[in-house]
Scaffold this active site. Structure first.
Site, mmCIF file in Angstrom:
data_model
loop_
_atom_site.group_PDB
_atom_site.id
_atom_site.type_symbol
_atom_site.label_atom_id
_atom_site.label_comp_id
_atom_site.label_asym_id
_atom_site.label_seq_id
_atom_site.Cartn_x
_atom_site.Cartn_y
_atom_site.Cartn_z
ATOM 1 N N ASN A 72 34.474 44.501 54.105
ATOM 2 C CA ASN A 72 34.697 44.431 55.546
ATOM 3 C C ASN A 72 35.315 43.103 55.954
ATOM 4 O O ASN A 72 36.499 43.019 56.239
ATOM 5 C CB ASN A 72 33.376 44.661 56.292
ATOM 6 N N ASP A 73 34.516 42.041 55.975
ATOM 7 C CA ASP A 73 34.992 40.753 56.482
ATOM 8 C C ASP A 73 36.145 40.187 55.648
ATOM 9 O O ASP A 73 37.014 39.500 56.182
ATOM 10 C CB ASP A 73 33.846 39.742 56.513
ATOM 11 N N VAL A 74 36.164 40.478 54.356
ATOM 12 C CA VAL A 74 37.178 39.889 53.475
ATOM 13 C C VAL A 74 38.545 40.554 53.634
ATOM 14 O O VAL A 74 39.528 40.113 53.036
ATOM 15 C CB VAL A 74 36.743 39.953 51.993
#
Length: 519
Positions: A445-447
């Site tokens: 997700n965040d990456v």
């Protein structure tokens, strides 16, 4: 014959320590490659076994053996049983928590060593090696032992502070990773943390100065042997115990407070940093006991953890200071905005996703924590092999802070026997994105969040990401539209190139395999 064995025992022990130190270095080197990591781990463990056995059976001081064998073997048996059972039962998703807990135990060990040695220094005196510079003029009864005592106290205090911070911080990290402890921060916490650290440093300096000036109160008895002079007495340090234990309490408080507000993508960095703390604390124990294996192992862990921490901070485009005093990723709610600000996302069916992957020329798989949660690494490898049988080039894009600990995705895929050469680091993977037909994001997700590049108000702004949006098409597998660990929305999900494929990663991959086989 027994006399000969006693004479050669110290030499054999030195060889055992040398073997242990060399195997640690070899094992660390082999851990850099997943193909040799298992063997390297076993080699280092064998070296540790040799060092422990040598210490138990060959170590002697002033002609006396170690003793207390009942306590020693009881501790070894209990610890070994707990360690083996924990390692065998732990799930890959819980591996970061176990690493944090084991690391915390190392910090606790260093903390307890410092407490024991401080009490020994206060009540039992000190032993000073002549070769190390102890100056004695027996005829004039002139002794200069105070520098040695101050130096030993410095090492004890460093081990206490670093070990306590590592222990407390690792326990909090363990609780945060398994969801039992929530991110917590209060106004002015950074100032409080710095104030506590300042008080710790001031108290440490006060203790060292007081110990140095306590020489006039040094009440001793003297024992002379071939290699050392042993001074026994209170050393004039008995009045410093209160300050020592205040430092202990403040160090534990600092360890708790500095980890509590940290969450999100910073957790792998924190785990790596705490690991380096434990290594340094263990090295302090090596200094205290003049033990080369403890010293070598501690230095290796400390230096490797520090280097890894710096590399991960670089990968996130953030300074270590920012990680330590910031609360990045802790219950963030801003930056990405609500989903309605990005428009609507679109879904893709399993059959359509299978067609996209089957007839693509080049596919990039981006593994994330969702893949670990679903234990889907084996079926993911199965899908990879199936696509390659149809002439599709398949590789994996690995972000350095994906998952919950350093190297989490590498370990996960190595468990499924994914060839190491298929794992591409972030820079290499990003260079290939523009020529990639389809990217399959599995629980990451965040990456892969473009807000890291496009939104200065985002808490992850400036963090290098996998630029999957450059590919011709992106398929994202998630359980739901719930934000990632950093707590912010991902604008990638609403871009025209992106299609959402909801469901458990393992179930979805199994269905994709079946669909591809049916084409």
């Amino acid at each position: 014959m027994p006399g000969i064995l006693l004479n050669i025992a110290p030499g054999i022990l030195s060889v055992a320590y040398l073997i242990g130190s060399v195997t640690f270095i070899m094992g660390l080197k082999m851990l850099s490659n997943p193909a040799s990591a298992r063997k390297g781990n076993l080699i280092a463990a064998a070296g540790m076994f040799i060092a422990i056995a040598g210490t138990i059976f060959l170590y002697e001081e002033n002609g006396e053996k170690l003793g207390n064998y009942g306590w020693i073997f009881a501790g070894l048996v209990i610890g070994s049983v707990i360690g083996v059972l924990a390692a065998k039962k732990v799930k890959m998703t819980a591996m970061p928590e176990m690493v944090s807990m084991f690391n915390g135990m190392g910090g606790a060990c260093a903390m307890l060593i410092s407490i024991v040695e401080f009490n020994h220094l206060v009540h039992g005196g000190a032993e000073i090696n002549i070769a190390a510079g102890f100056k004695a003029i027996i005829a004039g009864a002139e002794f200069n032992a105070f520098t040695n005592i101050t130096g030993k106290l410095l090492v004890i205090l460093l081990g206490l502070i670093i070990g306590s911070v590592s222990f407390a911080g690792s326990v909090v990290a363990w609780g945060k990773l398994n969801g039992k402890i929530k991110d917590y921060a209060f106004k002015g916490q950074h100032i409080v943390n710095l104030a506590i650290l300042g008080v710790i440093v001031i108290l440490m300096v006060w203790l060292l100065v007081s110990a140095h000036h306590s020489g006039s109160d040094f009440n001793y008895s003297l024992e002379i042997s071939d290699a050392s002079l042993k001074l026994s007495g209170d050393g004039g340090l008995s009045g410093l115990s209160a300050g020592f234990y205040i430092i202990l309490a403040l160090s534990i408080a600092y360890g708790i407070l500095f980890v509590m507000p940290i969450g999100g993508a910073d957790m792998p960095v924190v785990i790596s940093l705490l690991n380096s703390f434990t290594g340094v604390a263990a090295a302090c124990g090596g200094f205290l006991y003049n033990n080369p294996v403890m010293l070598t192992g501690g230095i290796l862990v400390g230096s490797a953890g520090t280097i890894l921490t710096i590399l991960m901070c670089k990968a996130m485009n953030r300074s270590l200071k920012n990680v330590l005093i910031g609360s990045f990723g802790a219950s963030a709610t801003g930056g990405g905005g609500a989903a309605k600000e990005f428009g609507n996302y679109k879904e893709i069916s399993l059959s359509d996703a299978a067609v996209v992957l089957r007839y693509a020329s080049k596919v990039m798989i981006v593994p994330g924590y969702g893949l670990a949660v679903a234990q889907a690494q084996h079926v993911c490898h199965e899908l990879e092999k199936l696509l390659e049988e149809h002439g599709v080039e398949v590789n994996y894009a690995i972000h350095p802070v994906a998952g919950r600990m350093p190297g989490h995705m590498n370990v996960l895929l190595a468990e499924a026997d994914v060839p190491y050469e298929k794992l591409e680091e972030m820079e290499q993977a990003n260079a290939a994105m523009s020529t990639t037909d389809a990217v399959l994001v599995l629980g990451a997700n965040d990456v892969v969040n473009p807000a890291a590049k496009n939104d200065p108000s985002s808490p992850i702004y400036g963090m290098p990401i996998l630029e999957v949006e450059l590919a011709k098409m992106v398929i994202v597998n998630k359980r739901s539209m719930k934000p990632g660990y950093a707590g912010i929305e991902n604008e990638l999900f609403f871009q025209p190139k992106t299609s959402m494929l909801f469901g458990d990663a393992k179930t979805v991959l199994q269905q994709l395999v079946a669909e591809v086989k049916a084409l």
